[in-house]
Enzyme design. Structure first.
Site, mmCIF file in Angstrom:
data_model
loop_
_atom_site.group_PDB
_atom_site.id
_atom_site.type_symbol
_atom_site.label_atom_id
_atom_site.label_comp_id
_atom_site.label_asym_id
_atom_site.label_seq_id
_atom_site.Cartn_x
_atom_site.Cartn_y
_atom_site.Cartn_z
ATOM 1 N N GLN A 1 -4.651 3.869 -7.467
ATOM 2 C CA GLN A 1 -5.813 4.200 -6.639
ATOM 3 C C GLN A 1 -6.080 5.688 -6.885
ATOM 4 O OE1 GLN A 1 -5.086 4.501 -2.444
ATOM 5 N NE2 GLN A 1 -7.197 4.029 -1.874
ATOM 6 N N LEU B 1 0.862 -1.193 0.000
ATOM 7 C CA LEU B 1 0.000 0.000 0.000
ATOM 8 C C LEU B 1 0.892 1.234 0.000
ATOM 9 C CD1 LEU B 1 -2.587 -1.142 2.734
ATOM 10 C CD2 LEU B 1 -2.560 -1.642 0.268
ATOM 11 N N ALA C 1 -0.056 4.399 -1.796
ATOM 12 C CA ALA C 1 -0.713 5.507 -2.495
ATOM 13 C C ALA C 1 -0.905 6.730 -1.616
ATOM 14 C CB ALA C 1 -2.064 5.046 -3.029
ATOM 15 N N SER D 1 56.982 17.310 -13.910
ATOM 16 C CA SER D 1 55.962 18.145 -13.280
ATOM 17 C C SER D 1 55.410 19.171 -14.262
ATOM 18 C CB SER D 1 56.559 18.889 -12.083
ATOM 19 O OG SER D 1 56.865 17.964 -11.075
ATOM 20 N N ARG E 1 2.713 14.411 6.289
ATOM 21 C CA ARG E 1 3.544 14.835 7.421
ATOM 22 C C ARG E 1 5.034 14.913 7.076
ATOM 23 N NH1 ARG E 1 1.127 10.496 11.475
ATOM 24 N NH2 ARG E 1 0.553 9.562 9.464
ATOM 25 N N ARG F 1 36.496 9.586 -10.246
ATOM 26 C CA ARG F 1 35.201 9.585 -10.935
ATOM 27 C C ARG F 1 35.013 8.270 -11.708
ATOM 28 N NH1 ARG F 1 35.784 14.819 -14.206
ATOM 29 N NH2 ARG F 1 33.863 14.032 -15.148
ATOM 30 N N GLY G 1 -2.650 1.953 15.403
ATOM 31 C CA GLY G 1 -3.816 1.115 15.646
ATOM 32 C C GLY G 1 -3.528 0.128 16.772
HETATM 33 C C1 UD1 Z 1 -1.813 2.396 9.571
HETATM 34 C C2 UD1 Z 1 -2.845 1.475 10.230
HETATM 35 C C3 UD1 Z 1 -2.543 1.405 11.729
HETATM 36 C C4 UD1 Z 1 -1.137 0.903 11.943
HETATM 37 C C5 UD1 Z 1 -0.136 1.765 11.182
HETATM 38 C C6 UD1 Z 1 1.236 1.140 11.256
HETATM 39 C C7 UD1 Z 1 -4.838 1.816 8.892
HETATM 40 C C8 UD1 Z 1 -6.197 2.364 8.880
HETATM 41 N N1 UD1 Z 1 -4.148 2.010 10.022
HETATM 42 O O1 UD1 Z 1 -1.955 3.682 10.131
HETATM 43 O O2 UD1 Z 1 -3.454 0.542 12.355
HETATM 44 O O3 UD1 Z 1 -0.846 0.925 13.341
HETATM 45 O O4 UD1 Z 1 -0.501 1.864 9.798
HETATM 46 O O5 UD1 Z 1 2.202 1.991 10.721
HETATM 47 O O6 UD1 Z 1 -4.422 1.195 7.925
HETATM 48 N N2 UD1 Z 1 -2.634 4.137 1.802
HETATM 49 C C9 UD1 Z 1 -3.022 3.993 0.487
HETATM 50 N N3 UD1 Z 1 -4.186 4.579 0.098
HETATM 51 C C10 UD1 Z 1 -4.954 5.291 0.933
HETATM 52 C C11 UD1 Z 1 -4.544 5.451 2.276
HETATM 53 C C12 UD1 Z 1 -3.371 4.842 2.691
HETATM 54 O O7 UD1 Z 1 -2.338 3.359 -0.318
HETATM 55 O O8 UD1 Z 1 -5.996 5.769 0.490
HETATM 56 C C13 UD1 Z 1 -1.379 3.494 2.234
HETATM 57 C C14 UD1 Z 1 -0.353 4.473 2.721
HETATM 58 O O9 UD1 Z 1 0.491 4.869 1.642
HETATM 59 C C15 UD1 Z 1 0.400 3.673 3.795
HETATM 60 C C16 UD1 Z 1 -0.633 2.685 4.286
HETATM 61 O O10 UD1 Z 1 -1.673 2.673 3.335
HETATM 62 O O11 UD1 Z 1 1.494 2.967 3.270
HETATM 63 C C17 UD1 Z 1 -1.184 3.066 5.659
HETATM 64 O O12 UD1 Z 1 -1.727 4.356 5.585
HETATM 65 P P1 UD1 Z 1 -1.344 5.487 6.631
HETATM 66 O O13 UD1 Z 1 -2.154 6.666 6.372
HETATM 67 O O14 UD1 Z 1 0.121 5.651 6.695
HETATM 68 O O15 UD1 Z 1 -1.897 4.800 7.969
HETATM 69 P P2 UD1 Z 1 -1.393 5.028 9.438
HETATM 70 O O16 UD1 Z 1 -2.130 6.147 10.027
HETATM 71 O O17 UD1 Z 1 0.066 5.056 9.491
HETATM 72 CA CA CA Z 2 1.828 5.138 8.227
#
Ligand code: UD1
Ligand code: CA
Length: 500
Positions: free
Chosen positions: A86, A19, A21, A418, A26, A346, A153
């Site tokens: 996505q 995941l 996207a 030189s 931050r 280089r 979480g």
């Molecule tokens: C997420 C988990 C949390 C866990 C934490 C660990 C969820 C809801 N929560 O929180 O329980 O403790 O990771 O680090 O998943 N992403 C997408 N598409 C979206 C939203 C997010 O691809 O629409 C991807 C983000 O790029 C990321 C991952 O999903 O890699 C998690 O999303 P993020 O927003 O970072 O969740 P956290 O708040 O970190």
């Molecule tokens: Ca995260």
């Protein structure tokens, strides 16, 4: 360590879904979060490396924010991976559903992993998959007990210790917030069960997003077997959400790399200022002095000494060679060769055994033969230097005519005086010499001495006439008086030239 095949020889996991996207707001950076780097790899690269030993048939990476840059990066580091877009970032659960929709035929177990978990190790992923398979679960989540769970979480277990739900901090009750077991964002689940439950997700939570974490409670409600497996090392699950966390993860990863090196017999004089990429290799009994950075595919052979204050990128250093206060990229430094202090090597620089490149030398695309020396203040580019040659201080290999680059060949046991300009294309034959200050524009036959400079002219008495009364004139007059008193040569007035 990694036993990821079932008895049938099939990989234990049919697909890996990353995941990636999310925006990474931050980070406050124009670079998509998963492309930030530590230890020589992107966040995404680390996650893919941790999952690679599973040998999954398909790797799907969900992209969205900064997608063209992420897709380009993916083509470079994992061309077999399938990027899936996505369009709208509607949550991690929505992202997982989009990924599974892209591989509709897929069945069996699927690993889903957040793209921002750069410290995840293959062994940890492997242990999760093994536990999942052993328990016959529909979904198993990687967890960790942490002292500082803020923002993560929480894993909700019942009195028997069975996992019941994952609750995001912002949706948690005060009691749930006290739970220190957190969700690492790494899950292995059955593809069909995931498809079914992901389709049921709502966005009824504080962020209004579809959470992948909610599939767990949906499966529990179905009565399906689910599990939670704590990571052996809680550091493995650390995410990366802002620049301070990125720096902290980078430090931790570096500590791991250096610990492994030290256990294998490498001397690391100052681990705090030594940075080694996960892709670099260092042999036993090599010494890394303070301020050393070994980047990319750098390989240091045993007994070599690198540093202090040296950066090597994709560079090979041979046994017992030394590289001091230098910057080298795509260079090959042979055994027992010495480089620095203050050398710049280089791409295409190749030093044979025992060769030396010394202070304030820049080299590019050059072969330096065995035991040849380029000791000081030289630019050497596009050249072949034989063995046992010496290149005098302040020599320039004049390789560029403003349009094209040309080659210089210097034979065995040559002595370049030189301040020689070697104007390429040019060849200096074996055993030849050049006189200091020469501008060499034609080939020098073997064994010849090439002299290519204006003859010297002394203008007698110039200082006394043109700088009368100056300290130089007084010094010259005093020297002449001493010479006259001792009956010696009256050199100032004996010169042939007079001023025009
Ligand atoms: C997420 C988990 C949390 C866990 C934490 C660990 C969820 C809801 N929560 O929180 O329980 O403790 O990771 O680090 O998943 N992403 C997408 N598409 C979206 C939203 C997010 O691809 O629409 C991807 C983000 O790029 C990321 C991952 O999903 O890699 C998690 O999303 P993020 O927003 O970072 O969740 P956290 O708040 O970190
Ligand atoms: Ca995260």
């Amino acid at each position: 360590m990694i036993a990821q095949e079932t008895s049938a020889g099939e990989p234990a996991v049919a697909a890996v879904i990353v995941l990636a996207a999310g925006q990474g707001t931050r980070m406050r950076s124009a670079t998509p979060k998963v492309l930030h780097t530590l230890g020589g790899r992107s966040l995404l690269g680390h996650v893919l490396a941790a999952a690679a030993p599973l040998g999954a048939g398909a790797t799907v990476v969900v992209v969205g924010s900064g997608r063209s840059a992420v897709e380009e990066h993916l083509r470079a580091i994992a061309p077999a991976a399938l990027p899936v877009v996505q369009e709208e970032q509607r949550g991690s659960g929505h992202a997982a559903a989009v990924a599974l929709a892209a591989v509709p035929e897929l069945e069996g177990s699927v690993l889903i992993v957040n793209g921002d978990a750069p410290l995840l190790r293959a062994a940890t992923v492997s242990a999760l998959v093994d536990a999942h398979v052993a328990a016959g679960s529909m979904l198993t989540v990687l967890t960790a007990e942490v002292d500082e769970p803020t923002g993560l979480g929480r894993i909700v277990r019942d009195d028997s210790g069975a996992v019941r739900a994952i609750v995001e901090e912002r949706d948690a009750t005060p009691e749930q917030r006290r739970i220190r077991e957190i969700n690492a964002g790494v899950y292995v689940g059955d593809a069909a069960a995931l498809r079914r439950t992901l389709a049921q997700l709502d966005a009824d939570n504080d962020q209004g997003e579809q959470y992948v974490t909610d599939v767990l409670a949906l499966l529990v409600a179905e009565g399906a077997p689910v599990g939670g497996v704590p990571a052996a090392d809680p550091d493995d699950v650390l995410g990366c959400n802002d620049q301070r966390e990125l720096a902290a993860r980078r430090r931790l990863l570096n500590d791991r790399v250096l610990d492994d090196l030290m256990r294998a017999g490498v001397t690391v004089v100052d681990p705090r200022t030594t940075w080694v990429d996960v892709t670099a290799e260092v042999g036993p009994d090599a010494v890394l002095q303070p301020g050393t950075q070994l980047l990319g595919a750098t390989a240091i052979a045993s007994g070599a000494v690198v540093g202090p204050d040296t950066t090597l990128l994709d560079t090979e250093v041979g046994e017992r060679a030394s590289v001091v206060r230098s910057h080298c990229q795509l260079a090959v430094i042979g055994p027992e060769a010495t480089v620095g202090p203050f050398s710049y090597l280089r791409p295409g620089t190749r030093l044979s055994r025992g060769a030396k490149v010394g202070a304030f030398v820049e080299a590019k695309n050059v072969e330096v033969g065995e035991n040849s020396k380029v000791p000081h203040l030289t630019y050497v580019g596009d050249a072949t230097i034989g063995r046992g040659a010496n290149i005098g201080a302040a020599t320039v290999f004049v390789n560029y005519d403003g349009v094209a680059k040309h080659h210089t060949t210097v034979g065995d046991h040559v002595r370049i005086g030189s301040d020689t300009m070697l104007v390429a294309p040019v060849t200096v034959g074996d055993g030849a010499y050049t006189a200091a200050g020469s501008v060499i524009t034609s080939d020098v036959p073997p064994g010849a001495m090439a002299v290519a400079r204006a003859p010297q002219r002394n203008v007698a008495g110039w200082v006394r006439r043109r700088r009368a009364g100056s300290p130089a004139a007084e010094a010259a007059e005093a020297a002449q008086r001493r010479a006259e008193a001792s009956g010696g040569d009256r050199s100032e007035v004996s010169g042939a030239d007079t001023e025009q």
